[in-house]
Design a protein around this motif. Structure first.
Motif, PDB file in Angstrom:
ATOM      1  N   TRP A 101       0.843  -1.192   0.000  1.00  0.00           N
ATOM      2  CA  TRP A 101       0.000   0.000   0.000  1.00  0.00           C
ATOM      3  C   TRP A 101       0.880   1.245   0.000  1.00  0.00           C
ATOM      4  O   TRP A 101       0.661   2.172  -0.773  1.00  0.00           O
ATOM      5  N   PHE A 102       1.903   1.230   0.874  1.00  0.00           N
ATOM      6  CA  PHE A 102       2.792   2.373   0.944  1.00  0.00           C
ATOM      7  C   PHE A 102       3.503   2.583  -0.388  1.00  0.00           C
ATOM      8  O   PHE A 102       3.554   3.689  -0.937  1.00  0.00           O
ATOM      9  N   LEU A 103       4.009   1.494  -0.935  1.00  0.00           N
ATOM     10  CA  LEU A 103       4.748   1.577  -2.196  1.00  0.00           C
ATOM     11  C   LEU A 103       3.885   2.182  -3.302  1.00  0.00           C
ATOM     12  O   LEU A 103       4.320   3.028  -4.064  1.00  0.00           O
ATOM     13  N   TYR A 104       2.634   1.735  -3.368  1.00  0.00           N
ATOM     14  CA  TYR A 104       1.789   2.168  -4.479  1.00  0.00           C
ATOM     15  C   TYR A 104       1.160   3.533  -4.282  1.00  0.00           C
ATOM     16  O   TYR A 104       0.775   4.174  -5.242  1.00  0.00           O
ATOM     17  N   GLU A 111       4.360   5.880 -10.860  1.00  0.00           N
ATOM     18  CA  GLU A 111       4.645   5.440 -12.231  1.00  0.00           C
ATOM     19  C   GLU A 111       3.794   4.228 -12.600  1.00  0.00           C
ATOM     20  O   GLU A 111       3.254   4.147 -13.703  1.00  0.00           O
ATOM     21  N   VAL A 112       3.661   3.305 -11.660  1.00  0.00           N
ATOM     22  CA  VAL A 112       2.827   2.125 -11.923  1.00  0.00           C
ATOM     23  C   VAL A 112       1.392   2.548 -12.216  1.00  0.00           C
ATOM     24  O   VAL A 112       0.756   2.055 -13.146  1.00  0.00           O
ATOM     25  N   GLN A 113       0.898   3.499 -11.412  1.00  0.00           N
ATOM     26  CA  GLN A 113      -0.481   3.964 -11.630  1.00  0.00           C
ATOM     27  C   GLN A 113      -0.654   4.577 -13.011  1.00  0.00           C
ATOM     28  O   GLN A 113      -1.629   4.307 -13.706  1.00  0.00           O
ATOM     29  N   PRO A 163      12.726   8.810  -3.073  1.00  0.00           N
ATOM     30  CA  PRO A 163      11.729   7.959  -3.711  1.00  0.00           C
ATOM     31  C   PRO A 163      10.302   8.272  -3.264  1.00  0.00           C
ATOM     32  O   PRO A 163       9.359   7.664  -3.759  1.00  0.00           O
ATOM     33  N   LEU A 164      10.136   9.190  -2.310  1.00  0.00           N
ATOM     34  CA  LEU A 164       8.806   9.405  -1.730  1.00  0.00           C
ATOM     35  C   LEU A 164       8.065  10.554  -2.392  1.00  0.00           C
ATOM     36  O   LEU A 164       8.648  11.596  -2.698  1.00  0.00           O
TER      37      LEU A 164
END
Lengths: 368, 522, 319
Positions: free
Chosen positions: A218-221, A229-231, B388-389
Motif C-alpha cells: 500500500w505504501f509503495l503504491y 509510475e505504476v499507476q 523515492p517518496l
C-alpha cells in the motif's frame, strides 16, 4: 433502456452494489443447488458454520487464508498495472521449492536465521520464475497471460518430478515407506515458523507477514514515485511513455515483485503448515487461481485483499471440511466464480446509470 | 444576441420538395444538452449547410439523423413521413447516409469490401460474396460520379482524400437520397476541396440532398444553397447562402463579432535557433518510412507551423522531437544539446514541451486525478517528491495553484481527468507543459475539437509563449489557424518538407498545391 | 512401419490435437468478433463433463448417443460462453477478468468438478466412445493408414469445420461483416451491422466449439471423466489462435504440432533413453511459450495483427 456513463460515482453505490452482488451470487448458487437436489439453506448454513463458527474453524480459515492473501496480493500488484500475471500458482510452487531447499540446507542454524533465509529464498524463487514472463513481455511484447499460465503447468510437473520421479535433495529417501509412498523430506525444527495463539485462534507467522506485505505494498503504491509510475502506466501506457517513464523496467519490476509475493506464499506453506515439499497438497489447492478472484474482488486494494482472502479462505476451508456426498467437491469454485461474476457485472451499475424510458408505441412504419 | 442577426427562415418554395425535416430535436448527454429543440429542413436537390462551431451540436444532430443516436424529444420527417430510426440500418434503408469526420472504414479491407459491408438488399442478400461482381459494380459507380477508385486497393494504402471518396461511393452504393458530410474538407487540400464541391453539386443536380456540416464560413458560402446555423445546441437561423455575408454568418455562429484573418505584426523578432533538425528520417507505426530527411530550424520567439494533409508524417515528426519515437537517422538539437533519440525523459530534461494531438490517453492519464496529471512530468523532483517518496500534500497545493492560475474548472484536484471537458483538459496539459519553463513547445493540433473560447485560450498561450522567447512548433491541418498564428510555414508531404513560405505573404492556394505534393497534382 | 515412432506420433498427434483444434476454432470466431474469451479451459471442462454425462444416460445406439453427447457438450459450452458474453458485451466488464472468472467458475475446482462428482461420473468408462471409422484393411496401409484412416469421426468432422470456418470468414457476407465487427465496430455499426448481435452469436458458437473440444477428451482420448482432464488444453488453444495469426488453416497445423508434443511422452515411455515423463510432459507448455515469443516479434505482428478491436467493448452512445 439506455446505459449512460455516470459523471460522479456516489459513495453509497460503492457499498450497496458489492453487497447486492453477493446476494445475487448466493441466489444463483441456490438455483444450482436446487437443480442438483441439494437443500440450499442447509448447505449455506453448514458452509458458514464450518468456515467461521465451529470450534477451531477460524484457525483453519486463517490457514486457508494465508496463501490466498499472498497470491491475492501477487495478482493485485500486477493487475494494478494492467499486467495480468496469472502465474501466481507456479510462482508459489517455485517459492515452496526454494524455501524448502534452504530450510533443509540450513538444518543446524538458529531458527530466526533459517526463517529469514527461507523468506528470502521463497521470494527469490517466485521472482525468478516471474522474470520469464516479465522479460518476455517487457522486451518481446509477448502476452504475459499465456506465458505465465503455461509456466504453472510446467512448475506443477517440476514439483512432481522432484518428489515422485527423481532422487532429488528434497525427497525423503530413507525409511521404510520411502520408495512406495514418495514424499518430501521433513524440514528441521528450526525451519518451523512461529505462531501465536490468541483466545484459541492460532495466528501463523505467514499470515502476519502477509499483512506486513499488504502494508508495504500500500505504501509503495500510494506514497512513492515508483507507485505513481505504476499507476500512470496502468492507466495509460502511452501517457507513461509521454511522461518519460521507463515502461519496460516498470513491467519487469512489477512482475518480479508480484512473483516474489507469490513465492513468499510458497515458503510460508513449507514453514507454517506443511513442513516439507508437498506436491499433492500444493497442486490440488489452486491457491494461485483463487488469488485472482481475491484480487479482483478486492479491486486490487492490498488491505481489501487481506480481508477478502480471509472470507474466501473461510469458504475454502469449509469446502475441505464438508467434502463428501452431500457437499460435492467443486461447489466452492462455483461459489467463488459466481461471486466474481456478480461483482464484475455489478460494477456496471457503479460506473453507469441505466435509464428506462417509455418506448413510443407508434414505431411509425413508413406506409406508403 | 442571436435575435438581432437571425433572420426568419426562408420558406421552401413550392417547387422544392422537402426531403428531410427535423422538428424540435432534443438530445441530452450526461452533463450537457447537445441539441436543444433544433429545427432543420432540407429540400430535394439542395445543398444545405449546417454551420456552427465545435460543440454546437452539429455532429450529434447528424448522428440522430443516421440512427446512431436516438433523440430524447422531437421528430424526424422524411419525404413527408414521420420516421423513427432504431439503428443506422433503418436510416440507411430510408436513404440516409453519412460521411463521418473520422471515416468509418475498415482499414485492412479492400475498397470493394468496405462498400458492400452490411448490405442486405437484392444481391447483398446472397450468402456468398461474389468478389468480381461487386468490384465491377463499384467500378461502375465510381466512374459515373467521377470518383476515381481502385476497388481492390486496401484502405490503409489510400490517402485520406481517397478514403473520403470511398465513403461517398459507399453512400451512393446504398442509393442514399440524403448524404450528410461531416467536416469533409478537414482532411483535404484547398484544391481537393474544390473537386469535392463539384462532386457535391453533381449529386445535388442528380436530385439528392446534401447536408454539408462545417464551421468554415467560406466553404459554406461556396457550396451551399441554404445555411442553418447552430449555436450551443440550438438552431439560430436558416438563411440563403447567397444573401448572407461571411461576417453575418460568423456573428450568428458565435453570437458576437469575431476576428478573421491573419495575425498582426506585434513587433516580436526571432532570436537564436532553439531547435534544429538535420536530415531526420523515421518510421511510422506500420514500419514504413514516415519521415524523409527532414531539416529545419526553429528560433526563440518564433512560431513555425507545419502545414499538411493529415497522415503525411506530422504526428511522427512531433513524436520524434518529443522523444517518443526513435529517428532512424539524422540529429535533433535543442538549446545546443544533442537529443537522445527515442528518449522522452531526455527531451523533457532539455525543456521541450509537447502538447500531443491525443489529449486523453497520451496528454493525460484519463483515470488519474487532475493533480496527478499536473505533476506527470515533474513528480521526479522537489517539490513533488523527495527521494523515492511522493509528497502528496505538496502535490495537492501545487495542483490547486496551477488550477487557479490556469483557470481549470473542476470541483477539486482529485477529480479524474476523464471527467473534464475538452477545453479544461487542454488547460491541464498547457498548465503542466508551461510550468516546466520550456524553451521549445511542440503543439500538435492543439485546438482540435475545442470550442471558440477554448481555441482563443490556446492561441493566447502559444502567442504569449513566443513573445517570451519560446520557440513554438505548431502542427496543424487548419490553414486558418496557421495564418492566425504562424511566422513561417513549412509544408509536409509524404514525410518530407516540400516547401517553406513566409506566413505574411503565403496564400492558401500555393500552400494547397504544396500540400498535394506539388504542381503536378493540382 | 506403422509402429514406427514417427507414424505413431503423427497419427496420435492428430488425435490429441483435435480438441485443441475445436477449441481454437471457437476462440478464433469469438476473437474475430472482438471478444477475447479466456474461459476456454472452463468451457471445455464443462463440455467434457456434460458430454460424458449424456453418453452415459442416452440409451440409444452408439452413433446416436455420441451425436447426442456432442450436441449436449456444445450446448453446455455455449451456455458457459453466454455468461461471458453477457458480462462483457452487455455489462461491459473487463474481458480478461471475466474470462478468468469463467475459468475459475467452470474449471477444475468449479462447476465441472461439481457436476462430475455430483453426477457420479468418475471411475466409470464411457459406455460409447468415438472409434476409428474406416475398415481395418485401410488402417493397415503403410504410413497413410494410421494417419489418415485410423482416426475417429471427430477428427474428420474437425477437418470439415476448418474448411467451413475458413470459407465462412473469407467468402461469405456474414463472414465479412463479422471481420468488420472485430476490426472496426464503429464502421460496422455505421453500415447497419448489429455489433452486439454478431458478438453474442460468435462468442456462443465459440463456446460450443470449446464444449465439443472438451467432449473430445472425455469421449475419445481419455475416454472417461476425470476432474481437470483437459490439462490446460484450453489455454494452449488460446495461444494457438495467436500464433495461427487468427487463421483457421494455420490453427489446424498448430493444433497437430501441439498434439504431437502432448503425445510424445507416452510414445517415448518404452525407450530406455526417454527423459523423465514429467519433463517430457512439460514440452507442450514450453513450446507454447517459445512459439508465442516467436510470433510476438515486431515484424510478425505488423504483418498479421490481431483483430483491432479485440478486447474492447463497443459503446455507441458515449461522448
Amino acid at each position: 433502456m439506455r446505459i449512460e456513463r455516470r459523471l460522479a460515482q456516489p459513495r453509497w453505490l460503492m457499498l450497496v452494489v458489492p453487497l447486492l452482488s453477493l446476494v445475487v451470487a448466493f441466489v444463483v448458487a441456490t438455483v444450482i443447488l436446487l437443480a442438483t437436489h441439494h437443500p440450499p439453506l442447509h448447505s449455506f448454513r453448514r458452509l458458514f458454520d464450518a468456515a467461521f463458527l465451529a470450534n477451531g474453524a477460524l484457525t483453519e480459515t486463517v490457514v486457508s487464508a494465508t496463501p490466498l492473501a499472498f497470491t491475492g496480493l501477487a495478482a493485485a500488484v500486477a493487475f494494478r498495472m494492467n499486467l495480468f500475471n496469472i502465474g501466481a500458482e507456479g510462482q508459489l510452487y517455485a517459492g515452496a521449492i526454494t524455501g524448502a531447499t534452504m530450510g533443509l540446507l540450513l538444518g543446524g542454524a538458529p531458527s530466526p536465521v533459517t526463517i529469514a533465509v527461507m523468506i528470502l529464498a521463497g521470494s527469490a524463487g517466485g521472482a525468478l520464475l516471474a522474470a520469464i514472463p516479465g522479460v518476455l513481455r517487457a522486451f518481446f511484447s509477448t502476452n504475459e497471460i499465456i506465458t505465465s499460465l503455461m509456466l504453472n503447468y510446467v512448475m506443477a510437473l517440476v514439483i512432481d518430478y522432484l518428489i515422485f520421479d527423481s532422487h532429488s535433495y528434497l525427497r525423503e529417501t530413507k525409511g521404510f515407506n520411502a520408495s512406495v509412498f514418495p514424499q518430501g523430506k521433513q524440514l528441521p525444527d528450526a525451519a518451523t515458523w512461529s505462531s501465536w495463539t490468541i483466545h484459541g485462534l492460532v495466528l501463523p507467522l505467514g499470515f502476519l507477514v502477509a499483512i506486513g506485505v499488504a502494508v508495504g505494498l500500500w505504501f509503495l503504491y500510494s506514497r512513492t514515485r515508483f507507485g505513481f509510475e505504476v499507476q500512470v502506466i496502468g492507466d495509460s501506457a502511452r501517457a507513461g511513455r509521454y511522461a518519460g517513464m521507463r515502461t519496460r523496467r516498470k513491467i519487469l519490476a512489477v512482475m518480479l515483485l508480484s512473483g516474489a509475493v507469490a513465492g513468499l506464499g510458497g515458503a510460508s506453506q513449507d514453514g507454517d503448515f506443511r513442513h516439507q515439499l508437498d506436491p499433492r497438497g500444493l497442486t490440488q489447492a489452486n491457491y494461485g487461481y483463487t488469488g485472482i478472484v481475491v484480487a479482483a474482488l478486492a479491486r486490487y486494494n492490498p488491505f481489501a485483499v487481506v480481508v477478502v482472502a480471509f472470507l474466501l479462505g473461510g469458504l475454502q476451508n469449509a469446502g475441505y471440511t464438508l467434502q463428501g456426498a452431500d457437499f460435492p467437491n467443486g461447489l466452492v469454485g462455483v461459489l467463488q466464480g459466481l461471486i466474481l461474476f456478480c461483482v464484475l457485472g455489478g460494477e456496471l451499475f457503479v460506473r453507469y446509470r441505466i435509464r428506462f424510458e417509455r418506448r413510443p408505441s407508434t414505431a411509425a412504419p413508413a406506409t406508403q | 444576441m442571436g435575435g438581432e442577426v437571425g433572420e426568419a427562415s426562408p420558406p421552401i418554395t413550392p417547387a422544392m420538395h422537402s426531403a428531410v425535416a427535423l422538428r424540435g430535436i432534443t438530445k441530452r448527454f450526461p452533463g450537457v444538452v447537445a441539441n436543444d429543440h433544433v429545427d432543420f429542413e432540407a429540400a430535394e436537390g439542395e445543398v444545405h449547410a449546417l454551420l456552427g462551431e465545435n460543440g454546437a451540436g452539429k455532429t450529434t444532430l447528424s448522428n440522430i439523423l443516421t440512427g446512431l443516436y436516438r433523440a430524447d424529444e422531437g421528430e424526424v420527417v422524411l419525404f413527408g413521413e414521420p420516421r423513427e430510426f432504431h439503428s443506422p440500418r433503418d436510416a440507411l434503408d430510408a436513404g440516409i447516409a453519412m460521411v463521418h469526420q473520422h471515416f468509418r472504414l475498415v482499414s485492412p479491407f479492400t475498397v470493394a469490401e468496405n462498400i458492400v459491408l452490411g448490405d442486405h438488399r437484392d444481391v447483398g442478400r446472397s450468402f456468398l460474396l461474389h468478389q468480381r461482381t461487386i468490384e465491377r459494380r463499384v467500378a461502375e459507380l465510381s466512374k459515373r460520379f467521377g470518383l476515381a477508385l481502385d476497388p481492390r486497393a486496401r484502405i490503409w494504402q489510400l490517402s485520406l482524400g481517397e478514403q473520403q471518396r470511398v465513403e461517398i461511393v459507399k453512400a451512393l452504393y446504398r442509393d442514399a437520397r440524403i448524404l450528410i458530410l461531416d467536416e469533409p474538407t478537414a482532411v483535404l487540400t484547398p484544391q481537393e476541396a474544390d473537386a469535392l464541391f463539384e462532386t457535391i453539386r453533381a449529386m445535388a443536380d442528380d436530385g439528392r440532398t446534401v447536408i454539408f456540416i462545417s464551421h468554415k464560413l467560406h466553404e459554406v458560402k461556396a457550396v451551399a444553397d441554404r445555411v442553418t446555423v447552430l449555436r450551443r445546441g440550438r438552431s439560430v437561423a436558416t438563411v440563403h447562402a447567397a444573401e448572407a455575408t461571411r461576417r453575418s454568418l460568423a456573428a450568428m455562429m458565435v453570437g458576437r463579432e469575431i476576428e478573421l484573418g491573419r495575425r498582426e505584426d506585434d513587433g516580436r523578432r526571432a532570436g537564436d535557433p532553439v531547435l534544429v533538425l538535420e536530415h531526420v528520417s523515421g518510421d511510422g507505426d506500420r514500419g514504413r518510412a514516415a519521415l524523409a530527411d527532414v531539416s529545419f530550424a526553429l528560433c526563440a520567439g518564433e512560431i513555425v507551423a507545419i502545414a499538411g494533409v493529415a497522415g503525411n508524417g506530422q504526428r511522427e515528426l512531433a513524436e520524434t522531437v518529443a522523444g517518443m519515437r526513435r529517428a532512424t537517422s539524422g540529429s535533433i538539437r535543442a538549446n545546443g544539446r544533442l537529443l537522445q533519440s527515442g528518449d522522452p525523459r531526455h527531451a523533457i530534461a532539455t525543456r521541450i514541451a509537447y502538447v500531443p494531438e491525443d489529449r486523453l490517453g497520451t496528454g493525460v492519464a484519463p483515470g488519474l486525478s487532475i493533480a496527478s496529471n499536473l505533476v506527470l512530468k515533474s513528480y521526479r523532483s522537489p517539490p513533488a517528491s523527495r527521494g523515492p517518496l511522493l509528497l502528496l500534500g505538496r502535490i495537492r497545493e501545487l495542483a490547486q495553484r496551477l488550477m487557479h492560475n490556469h483557470d481549470v474548472r473542476a470541483t477539486s484536484p482529485d477529480v479524474p481527468a476523464r471527467q473534464l471537458s475538452g477545453g479544461n483538459l487542454q488547460k491541464v496539459v498547457l498548465a503542466r507543459e508551461f510550468s516546466g519553463e520550456p524553451s521549445v513547445v511542440v503543439a500538435a493540433s492543439p485546438t482540435r475539437g475545442l470550442d471558440v473560447a477554448a481555441i482563443e485560450t490556446v492561441h493566447t498561450y502559444l502567442r504569449d509563449a513566443a513573445a517570451q522567447g519560446v520557440g513554438v512548433l505548431l502542427i496543424s491541418e487548419d490553414l486558418d489557424e496557421i495564418f492566425a498564428l504562424a511566422d513561417r510555414i513549412l509544408v509536409m508531404y509524404e514525410g518530407a518538407i516540400v516547401g517553406e513560405r513566409d506566413a505574411a505573404t503565403a496564400t492558401a492556394e500555393e500552400l494547397g498545391l504544396l500540400m498535394a505534393g506539388g504542381e503536378e497534382h493540382g | 512401419m506403422n509402429n514406427s515412432l514417427l507414424v505413431v506420433v503423427i497419427a496420435q498427434g492428430i488425435a490429441y490435437g483435435t480438441p485443441l483444434l475445436y477449441a481454437a476454432l471457437g476462440e478464433l470466431l469469438a476473437e474475430r468478433s472482438g471478444v477475447l474469451n479466456l474461459g476456454v479451459e472452463g468451457m471445455m471442462l464443462v463440455g467434457a463433463v456434460m458430454g460424458f454425462w449424456a453418453v452415459q444416460r442416452f440409451h440409444v445406439t452408439s452413433p446416436l448417443a455420441l451425436v447426442g453427447a456432442i450436441a449436449v457438450a456444445a450446448l453446455a459450452g455455449a451456455a458457459m460462453a453466454a455468461i461471458h458474453a453477457f458480462l462483457v458485451i452487455t455489462l461491459r466488464a473487463n474481458q480478461i477478468v471475466s474470462g478468468l472468472a469463467l475459468t475459475i467458475f467452470a474449471g477444475v475446482a468449479g462447476l465441472s468438478s461439481y457436476l462430475g462428482n455430483d453426477l457420479n461420473l468418475a471411475r466409470s468408462p464411457a459406455r460409447h466412445q468415438f472409434q476409428a471409422i474406416f475398415p481395418k484393411s485401410w488402417q493397415d496401409i503403410n504410413a497413410v493408414g494410421p494417419i489418415l484412416f485410423g482416426q475417429s469421426a471427430l477428427v474428420y468432422a474437425s477437418w470439415v469445420c476448418v474448411v467451413l470456418v475458413a470459407l465462412y470468414l473469407t467468402r461469405t457476407r456474414v463472414g465479412l461483416n463479422l471481420r468488420a465487427v472485430g476490426e472496426s465496430p464503429a464502421a460496422a455499426d455505421a453500415m447497419g451491422i448489429d455489433v452486439a448481435g454478431y458478438r453474442y452469436a460468435h462468442t456462443l458458437v465459440g463456446g460450443a466449439f470449446a464444449g465439443i473440444g472438451g467432449a473430445t477428451f472425455s469421449l475419445s482420448i481419455t475416454p472417461q471423466w476425470l476432474a481437470g482432464l483437459t490439462q490446460g488444453a484450453g489455454w494452449i488453444a488460446i495461444a494457438l489462435v495467436i500464433f495461427a495469426f487468427w487463421r483457421p488453416t494455420l490453427c489446424l497445423v498448430g493444433a497437430y504440432f501441439f498434439g504431437a508434443f502432448t503425445y510424445l511422452p507416452f510414445a517415448l515411455q518404452k525407450y530406455s533413453w526417454a527423459p523423465p515423463p514429467e519433463l517430457a510432459q512439460s514440452l507442450p507448455y514450453v513450446m507454447t511459450v517459445l512459439a508465442l515469443v516467436l510470433v510476438s516479434s515486431r515484424a510478425a505482428r505488423l504483418r498479421f495483427g490481431a483483430p483491432s478491436a479485440l478486447g474492447q467493448p463497443y459503446v455507441r452512445e458515449e461522448r
